[in-house]
Design a protein around this motif. Sequence first.
Motif, PDB file in Angstrom:
ATOM      1  N   ALA A  32     -30.561  32.321  -9.777  1.00 44.24           N
ATOM      2  CA  ALA A  32     -30.113  33.553  -9.130  1.00 44.24           C
ATOM      3  C   ALA A  32     -28.691  33.890  -9.558  1.00 44.24           C
ATOM      4  O   ALA A  32     -28.361  35.055  -9.822  1.00 44.24           O
ATOM      5  CB  ALA A  32     -30.199  33.408  -7.616  1.00 44.24           C
ATOM      6  N   ALA A  33     -27.852  32.866  -9.643  1.00 40.39           N
ATOM      7  CA  ALA A  33     -26.472  33.083 -10.091  1.00 40.39           C
ATOM      8  C   ALA A  33     -26.432  33.551 -11.541  1.00 40.39           C
ATOM      9  O   ALA A  33     -25.650  34.437 -11.912  1.00 40.39           O
ATOM     10  CB  ALA A  33     -25.672  31.794  -9.924  1.00 40.39           C
ATOM     11  N   ALA A  49     -35.866  39.342  -9.275  1.00 35.62           N
ATOM     12  CA  ALA A  49     -35.059  38.635 -10.266  1.00 35.62           C
ATOM     13  C   ALA A  49     -34.268  37.498  -9.631  1.00 35.62           C
ATOM     14  O   ALA A  49     -34.073  36.449 -10.247  1.00 35.62           O
ATOM     15  CB  ALA A  49     -34.108  39.614 -10.957  1.00 35.62           C
ATOM     16  N   THR A  50     -33.834  37.682  -8.383  1.00 30.85           N
ATOM     17  CA  THR A  50     -33.112  36.593  -7.712  1.00 30.85           C
ATOM     18  C   THR A  50     -34.027  35.420  -7.409  1.00 30.85           C
ATOM     19  O   THR A  50     -33.564  34.310  -7.182  1.00 30.85           O
ATOM     20  CB  THR A  50     -32.475  37.082  -6.392  1.00 30.85           C
ATOM     21  OG1 THR A  50     -33.503  37.422  -5.452  1.00 30.85           O
ATOM     22  CG2 THR A  50     -31.582  38.287  -6.628  1.00 30.85           C
ATOM     23  N   PHE A 113     -34.207  32.242   0.365  1.00 35.22           N
ATOM     24  CA  PHE A 113     -33.165  33.009   1.040  1.00 35.22           C
ATOM     25  C   PHE A 113     -31.774  32.637   0.534  1.00 35.22           C
ATOM     26  O   PHE A 113     -30.875  33.473   0.530  1.00 35.22           O
ATOM     27  CB  PHE A 113     -33.269  32.823   2.555  1.00 35.22           C
ATOM     28  CG  PHE A 113     -34.320  33.691   3.178  1.00 35.22           C
ATOM     29  CD1 PHE A 113     -34.048  35.012   3.483  1.00 35.22           C
ATOM     30  CD2 PHE A 113     -35.588  33.188   3.446  1.00 35.22           C
ATOM     31  CE1 PHE A 113     -35.029  35.829   4.053  1.00 35.22           C
ATOM     32  CE2 PHE A 113     -36.568  33.991   4.010  1.00 35.22           C
ATOM     33  CZ  PHE A 113     -36.293  35.312   4.315  1.00 35.22           C
ATOM     34  N   GLY A 114     -31.614  31.387   0.087  1.00 34.02           N
ATOM     35  CA  GLY A 114     -30.346  31.011  -0.528  1.00 34.02           C
ATOM     36  C   GLY A 114     -30.103  31.761  -1.819  1.00 34.02           C
ATOM     37  O   GLY A 114     -28.990  32.261  -2.071  1.00 34.02           O
ATOM     38  N   VAL A 121     -24.375  38.524  -2.434  1.00 33.08           N
ATOM     39  CA  VAL A 121     -22.927  38.307  -2.488  1.00 33.08           C
ATOM     40  C   VAL A 121     -22.367  38.674  -3.863  1.00 33.08           C
ATOM     41  O   VAL A 121     -21.311  39.318  -3.967  1.00 33.08           O
ATOM     42  CB  VAL A 121     -22.600  36.835  -2.151  1.00 33.08           C
ATOM     43  CG1 VAL A 121     -21.133  36.535  -2.421  1.00 33.08           C
ATOM     44  CG2 VAL A 121     -22.934  36.540  -0.697  1.00 33.08           C
ATOM     45  N   MET A 122     -23.069  38.288  -4.927  1.00 36.28           N
ATOM     46  CA  MET A 122     -22.569  38.529  -6.281  1.00 36.28           C
ATOM     47  C   MET A 122     -22.766  39.976  -6.735  1.00 36.28           C
ATOM     48  O   MET A 122     -22.009  40.467  -7.568  1.00 36.28           O
ATOM     49  CB  MET A 122     -23.247  37.576  -7.258  1.00 36.28           C
ATOM     50  CG  MET A 122     -22.910  36.115  -7.053  1.00 36.28           C
ATOM     51  SD  MET A 122     -23.660  35.017  -8.303  1.00 36.28           S
ATOM     52  CE  MET A 122     -22.806  35.555  -9.800  1.00 36.28           C
ATOM     53  N   ARG A 123     -23.799  40.640  -6.207  1.00 43.30           N
ATOM     54  CA  ARG A 123     -24.074  42.020  -6.617  1.00 43.30           C
ATOM     55  C   ARG A 123     -24.182  42.920  -5.385  1.00 43.30           C
ATOM     56  O   ARG A 123     -25.240  43.438  -5.055  1.00 43.30           O
ATOM     57  CB  ARG A 123     -25.376  42.070  -7.421  1.00 43.30           C
ATOM     58  CG  ARG A 123     -25.399  41.199  -8.660  1.00 43.30           C
ATOM     59  CD  ARG A 123     -24.392  41.695  -9.707  1.00 43.30           C
ATOM     60  NE  ARG A 123     -24.786  42.983 -10.215  1.00 43.30           N
ATOM     61  CZ  ARG A 123     -25.272  43.179 -11.451  1.00 43.30           C
ATOM     62  NH1 ARG A 123     -25.396  42.161 -12.273  1.00 43.30           N
ATOM     63  NH2 ARG A 123     -25.610  44.391 -11.858  1.00 43.30           N
TER      64      ARG A 123
END
Length: 249
Positions: A32-33, A49-50, A113-114, A121-123
Amino acid sequence: MNLLAVERIKLFSTRSPWWCALITLALSVGFAAIMAGATEPTDPVTISATQFGASQFGIAVVMVLAALAVTTEYRFNTIRTTFQAVPHRSPALVAKAAVVGLLSLVLGEIAAFGAWGLGVVMRPNDNLGLHTTQDWLNVAGIGPVFALSAVLAVAVGILVRHSAGAIALLLIYYLAVEELVQLIPKIGAHIHEWLPFNVANKFLRGSEVVNGPAPSDSPLSPGWALAYFAGIAIVFLLVALGVAKKRDA
């Protein structure tokens, strides 16, 4: 309930479930990151995608966890003690499948969910809110698919009994066979529509065709796709229980 407690103790008294759980979480959140960080700001990240790490690689690790939960007992002959305590065998094996499936369900939800939370948070400017039923299935659906995949892997572990053989069979099928089936002339695409993990992907992603993993070509609706995948897992488990009753431990 006693059988469930016993299977829980046996499962968590070994290191492999803990390592597999950590690897699953690392893959799910890590991908995800990567997706969020590597995608251009002008190209929005999607919810599916996440979930790439969880839906593509997390399932594989969960199946390894589930297979080891069974085959390790055969390897060290502790299964004999289990069957002496439960002569009918099926209740003990069903309890094992239930415990492993429940663990996989919880692990899947945490991973999903993580990964989604990290993406948000990142996008923050991307549309990653859970607004529709399919959005929720993209994320919350990972847990049920993990659980059913674990039950299927337990069944394969009971049938094969050897760790290396069961894990190799599961991973080769999951990572390669379903895609290679499409290469069969004329009938390959039709067979692929009904293969279990392709159908499970339909439950998770519906008919989404935007950024992320390739969508499923299954003709089933998401609800029926989950029922179909569950049916396959249950059939394999029933076959495994029947075989376990007839052969020596």
